[in-house]
Design a protein around this motif. Structure first.
Motif, PDB file in Angstrom:
ATOM      1  N   GLY A   1      28.845  31.720  39.545  1.00  0.00           N
ATOM      2  CA  GLY A   1      28.585  32.675  40.603  1.00  0.00           C
ATOM      3  C   GLY A   1      29.332  33.986  40.389  1.00  0.00           C
ATOM      4  O   GLY A   1      29.756  34.324  39.291  1.00  0.00           O
ATOM      5  N   ASN A   2      29.500  34.704  41.485  1.00  0.00           N
ATOM      6  CA  ASN A   2      30.187  35.993  41.397  1.00  0.00           C
ATOM      7  C   ASN A   2      31.697  35.813  41.324  1.00  0.00           C
ATOM      8  O   ASN A   2      32.244  34.931  41.951  1.00  0.00           O
ATOM      9  CB  ASN A   2      29.823  36.846  42.609  1.00  0.00           C
ATOM     10  N   PRO A   3      32.340  36.687  40.555  1.00  0.00           N
ATOM     11  CA  PRO A   3      33.787  36.527  40.376  1.00  0.00           C
ATOM     12  C   PRO A   3      34.622  37.387  41.312  1.00  0.00           C
ATOM     13  O   PRO A   3      34.181  38.445  41.768  1.00  0.00           O
ATOM     14  CB  PRO A   3      33.986  37.005  38.943  1.00  0.00           C
ATOM     15  N   TYR A   4      35.829  36.903  41.581  1.00  0.00           N
ATOM     16  CA  TYR A   4      36.922  37.737  42.017  1.00  0.00           C
ATOM     17  C   TYR A   4      37.814  37.890  40.785  1.00  0.00           C
ATOM     18  O   TYR A   4      38.123  36.891  40.123  1.00  0.00           O
ATOM     19  CB  TYR A   4      37.732  37.098  43.140  1.00  0.00           C
ATOM     20  N   LEU A   5      38.237  39.093  40.481  1.00  0.00           N
ATOM     21  CA  LEU A   5      39.019  39.350  39.276  1.00  0.00           C
ATOM     22  C   LEU A   5      40.302  40.083  39.623  1.00  0.00           C
ATOM     23  O   LEU A   5      40.323  40.953  40.496  1.00  0.00           O
ATOM     24  CB  LEU A   5      38.188  40.175  38.283  1.00  0.00           C
ATOM     25  N   PHE A   6      41.369  39.725  38.938  1.00  0.00           N
ATOM     26  CA  PHE A   6      42.694  40.235  39.277  1.00  0.00           C
ATOM     27  C   PHE A   6      43.440  40.640  38.000  1.00  0.00           C
ATOM     28  O   PHE A   6      43.238  40.048  36.945  1.00  0.00           O
ATOM     29  CB  PHE A   6      43.543  39.135  39.951  1.00  0.00           C
ATOM     30  N   TRP A   7      44.315  41.608  38.145  1.00  0.00           N
ATOM     31  CA  TRP A   7      45.316  41.911  37.128  1.00  0.00           C
ATOM     32  C   TRP A   7      46.704  41.908  37.769  1.00  0.00           C
ATOM     33  O   TRP A   7      46.901  42.483  38.839  1.00  0.00           O
ATOM     34  CB  TRP A   7      45.072  43.274  36.476  1.00  0.00           C
ATOM     35  N   TYR A   8      47.630  41.247  37.063  1.00  0.00           N
ATOM     36  CA  TYR A   8      49.027  41.217  37.466  1.00  0.00           C
ATOM     37  C   TYR A   8      49.864  41.726  36.290  1.00  0.00           C
ATOM     38  O   TYR A   8      49.464  41.608  35.136  1.00  0.00           O
ATOM     39  CB  TYR A   8      49.483  39.785  37.769  1.00  0.00           C
ATOM     40  N   VAL A   9      51.052  42.230  36.603  1.00  0.00           N
ATOM     41  CA  VAL A   9      51.958  42.689  35.551  1.00  0.00           C
ATOM     42  C   VAL A   9      53.345  42.106  35.795  1.00  0.00           C
ATOM     43  O   VAL A   9      53.780  41.980  36.952  1.00  0.00           O
ATOM     44  CB  VAL A   9      52.011  44.232  35.494  1.00  0.00           C
TER      45      VAL A   9
ATOM     46  N   LYS B   1      42.474  44.442  42.003  1.00  0.00           N
ATOM     47  CA  LYS B   1      41.573  43.326  42.280  1.00  0.00           C
ATOM     48  C   LYS B   1      40.149  43.844  42.394  1.00  0.00           C
ATOM     49  O   LYS B   1      39.919  44.916  42.969  1.00  0.00           O
ATOM     50  CB  LYS B   1      42.003  42.665  43.587  1.00  0.00           C
ATOM     51  N   TYR B   2      39.215  43.083  41.860  1.00  0.00           N
ATOM     52  CA  TYR B   2      37.792  43.357  42.058  1.00  0.00           C
ATOM     53  C   TYR B   2      37.205  42.254  42.928  1.00  0.00           C
ATOM     54  O   TYR B   2      37.354  41.065  42.631  1.00  0.00           O
ATOM     55  CB  TYR B   2      37.039  43.400  40.726  1.00  0.00           C
ATOM     56  N   ILE B   3      36.532  42.684  44.017  1.00  0.00           N
ATOM     57  CA  ILE B   3      35.818  41.722  44.856  1.00  0.00           C
ATOM     58  C   ILE B   3      34.328  42.003  44.774  1.00  0.00           C
ATOM     59  O   ILE B   3      33.519  41.135  44.447  1.00  0.00           O
ATOM     60  CB  ILE B   3      36.268  41.819  46.323  1.00  0.00           C
ATOM     61  N   THR B   4      33.970  43.217  45.091  1.00  0.00           N
ATOM     62  CA  THR B   4      32.576  43.634  45.078  1.00  0.00           C
ATOM     63  C   THR B   4      32.565  45.149  45.120  1.00  0.00           C
ATOM     64  O   THR B   4      33.595  45.789  45.274  1.00  0.00           O
ATOM     65  CB  THR B   4      31.814  43.035  46.269  1.00  0.00           C
ATOM     66  N   GLY B   5      31.376  45.728  44.945  1.00  0.00           N
ATOM     67  CA  GLY B   5      31.291  47.181  45.056  1.00  0.00           C
ATOM     68  C   GLY B   5      31.416  47.868  43.714  1.00  0.00           C
ATOM     69  O   GLY B   5      30.884  47.407  42.703  1.00  0.00           O
ATOM     70  N   ASP B   6      32.127  48.970  43.699  1.00  0.00           N
ATOM     71  CA  ASP B   6      32.242  49.786  42.493  1.00  0.00           C
ATOM     72  C   ASP B   6      32.810  48.981  41.336  1.00  0.00           C
ATOM     73  O   ASP B   6      33.785  48.243  41.488  1.00  0.00           O
ATOM     74  CB  ASP B   6      33.145  50.999  42.734  1.00  0.00           C
ATOM     75  N   ASN B   7      32.196  49.180  40.175  1.00  0.00           N
ATOM     76  CA  ASN B   7      32.650  48.443  38.997  1.00  0.00           C
ATOM     77  C   ASN B   7      33.996  48.945  38.495  1.00  0.00           C
ATOM     78  O   ASN B   7      34.697  48.229  37.781  1.00  0.00           O
ATOM     79  CB  ASN B   7      31.615  48.547  37.880  1.00  0.00           C
ATOM     80  N   LEU B   8      34.360  50.163  38.827  1.00  0.00           N
ATOM     81  CA  LEU B   8      35.649  50.708  38.425  1.00  0.00           C
ATOM     82  C   LEU B   8      36.638  50.554  39.575  1.00  0.00           C
ATOM     83  O   LEU B   8      36.447  51.126  40.648  1.00  0.00           O
ATOM     84  CB  LEU B   8      35.506  52.173  38.017  1.00  0.00           C
TER      85      LEU B   8
END
Lengths: 116, 114
Positions: free
Chosen positions: B29-37, B49-56
């Motif tokens: 399905g659709n992803p939630y995507l995250f970056w941590y440092v 974090k990416y949930i939905t909407g703009d790809n950038l």
């Protein structure tokens, strides 16, 4: 603001003993997360709470692990009995607006646990 | 099952140059995507974090990440690297329709040379 506070910062215990890790989230934050980091398994999210309620504990490794959040300003992660493979750094994080674009998790300094 | 790949253990870049830290994922399905440092002296931080909407997606400290559904990628970028960006970067994915608990990549060590 003091940020997310974790205690103790370091814990050394012997196998079989009970270990309790503590976390105080940032005031006003209504979501809290417990993470674990090890060399072998990397970074893992164990459990998270929203409004003091555990929402998803599917990351908790075993029944020996339990977490509670009795109020909005305090959470515990307990390991009973502890085992050497539980040795890790445990991080707590908190945020508002969980699951929205405004979500920004703030992490505590971590508790370094060593089980002998 | 969901998974994340960070194909580079280490990325080296000169200060002032653009940087890219790569991440590809697999999820139902659709992803939630995250970056941590994770900085050596400043602990673990949530970047974006990416949930939905703009790809950038724009995050902290001038970082951004581009969601590419066709390539199942979520690469982290910054136009001009700083020495202080040197750290360990983690990508993570969870399923929008399933558990919020993410699966993390193994991490990429970014070294920015003066």
């Amino acid at each position: 603001d003091a940020g997310v506070i974790q205690s103790p910062r370091h814990e050394v215990t012997e196998m079989g003993q009970e270990v309790t890790l503590r976390c105080k989230p940032i005031s006003g934050h209504n979501s809290l997360f417990w993470y674990r980091q090890t060399m072998m398994r990397g970074l893992e999210l164990l459990i998270y709470f929203n409004n003091n309620v555990p929402i998803d504990d599917s990351g908790m490794p075993e029944d020996r692990f339990s977490a509670k959040m009795p109020n909005a300003s305090f959470s515990t992660l307990k390991i009973q009995p502890s085992e050497p493979r539980d040795s890790a750094v445990y991080f707590c994080a908190s945020t508002v607006a969980l699951g929205t674009i405004r979500e920004t998790q703030y992490f505590g300094p971590g508790t370094r646990l060593l089980v002998l | 099952a969901q998974s994340v790949a960070q194909p580079e253990d280490q990325v080296n870049v000169a200060e002032g140059n653009p940087l890219t830290v790569k991440c590809t994922y697999s999820v139902s399905g659709n992803p939630y995507l995250f970056w941590y440092v994770q900085y050596p002296n400043r602990g673990l931080q949530f970047l974006l974090k990416y949930i939905t909407g703009d790809n950038l997606v724009k995050g902290s400290y001038g970082f951004e990440a581009e969601f590419n559904k066709s390539q199942t990628s979520f690469h982290l970028k910054k136009p001009s690297a700083l020495v202080s960006d040197s750290a360990l970067y983690f990508c993570a994915v969870s399923s929008a329709g399933g558990s919020y608990i993410p699966t993390f990549g193994r991490g990429t060590s970014l070294i920015v040379h003066p």
